[in-house]
Design an enzyme around this catalytic site. Structure first.
Site, PDB file in Angstrom:
ATOM      1  N   ASP A 151      11.310  62.260  75.910  1.00 37.19           N
ATOM      2  CA  ASP A 151      12.028  61.556  76.949  1.00 37.19           C
ATOM      3  C   ASP A 151      11.404  60.156  77.046  1.00 37.19           C
ATOM      4  O   ASP A 151      10.319  59.913  76.516  1.00 37.19           O
ATOM      5  CB  ASP A 151      11.885  62.327  78.269  1.00 37.19           C
TER       6      ASP A 151
ATOM      7  N   ASP B 251      11.933  57.399  80.205  1.00 40.57           N
ATOM      8  CA  ASP B 251      11.537  57.048  81.563  1.00 40.57           C
ATOM      9  C   ASP B 251      10.766  58.191  82.215  1.00 40.57           C
ATOM     10  O   ASP B 251      11.257  59.318  82.275  1.00 40.57           O
ATOM     11  CB  ASP B 251      12.773  56.734  82.420  1.00 40.57           C
TER      12      ASP B 251
ATOM     13  N   ASP C   5       9.079  64.786  81.357  1.00 38.43           N
ATOM     14  CA  ASP C   5       8.482  64.875  82.694  1.00 38.43           C
ATOM     15  C   ASP C   5       9.402  65.535  83.706  1.00 38.43           C
ATOM     16  O   ASP C   5       9.013  65.754  84.850  1.00 38.43           O
ATOM     17  CB  ASP C   5       8.158  63.470  83.206  1.00 38.43           C
TER      18      ASP C   5
END
Length: 231
Positions: free
Chosen positions: A13, A15, A178
């Site tokens: 991922d 961001d 995240d």
């Protein structure tokens, strides 16, 4: 934890995983709201709205809450979208920065000759420029943005597309992120995932989403991949 000998490809991922982009997203969202004559929000509030792509972020800002208003005027969104795009393009990398250990960890993984890809919900308009400005583009052979395919995370399609592209089995892919969107996409695809404890996960503990591995930094991923961390 154990090492991941079978992994032949790592999907990251962007961001909240590699880059703390919330400060610049907040600047762009608030500039958009000012243009529309609406109230601004704190950066901390906007952080909790990041992770599902620009459309959802804009609609959350227009709703003033993480739950998009059912009666949100589509015409208002269509007016707000180009304002956000302009402001964010101008503020793409003003305050955004790599999380601690990211640069060193990606360099170490590249030395292990493990292919790496980006799977983000961020629109393609912003993804490649941000990677280039942060000197990360060189690490990733494939970059899938939120609008690259017909569906985005938590749908498994981007991860399925990756393994088809590389002609791998799904158990040879590791998803690193995240957010619960990353973990849910991995589970739906059938691959392992590593959840990072920092980033943007709506205030929830990433472990609650059930990733196979949980880490406080990407340095742990390097240790897993080179076998220096064992069960």
């Amino acid at each position: 934890m154990t090492q991941l000998k079978q992994i032949k490809l790592i999907a990251f991922d962007l961001d909240g995983t590699l880059v703390d982009s919330a400060p610049d997203l907040a600047l762009a969202i608030n500039a958009m709201l000012v243009d529309l004559g609406r109230s601004e929000f704190s950066e901390q509030t906007i952080r909790h709205w990041v992770g599902n792509g620009a459309e959802v972020l804009i609609k959350r800002a227009l709703s003033g809450t993480s739950v998009i208003a059912e009666d949100l005027d589509e015409a208002l969104y269509l007016k707000a979208k180009p304002l956000f795009n302009r402001h964010y393009s101008e503020r793409l990398c003003v305050a955004s920065k790599l999380y601690q250990g990211v640069g060193e960890s990606l360099a170490a993984l590249a030395e292990l000759n493990i292919p790496m890809a980006i799977v983000t919900n961020k629109p393609g308009l912003f993804t490649q420029p941000l990677l280039e400005q942060l000197n990360l583009a060189r690490y990733f052979d494939v970059v899938l943005s939120g609008d690259s395919l017909a569906r985005k995370k938590p749908d498994p399609l981007p991860l399925q597309h990756l393994v088809e592209h590389y002609q791998l089995n799904i158990d040879q892919l590791l998803m690193v992120g995240d957010s619960k969107n990353d973990i849910q996409a991995a589970k739906a695809a059938g691959c392992a995932s590593l959840g990072l404890t920092y980033g943007y996960n709506y205030g929830e503990d990433i472990a609650l989403s059930g990733p196979e591995f949980v880490a406080d930094s990407l340095e742990t991923l390097v240790e897993l991949m080179n076998g220096s961390v064992t069960a």
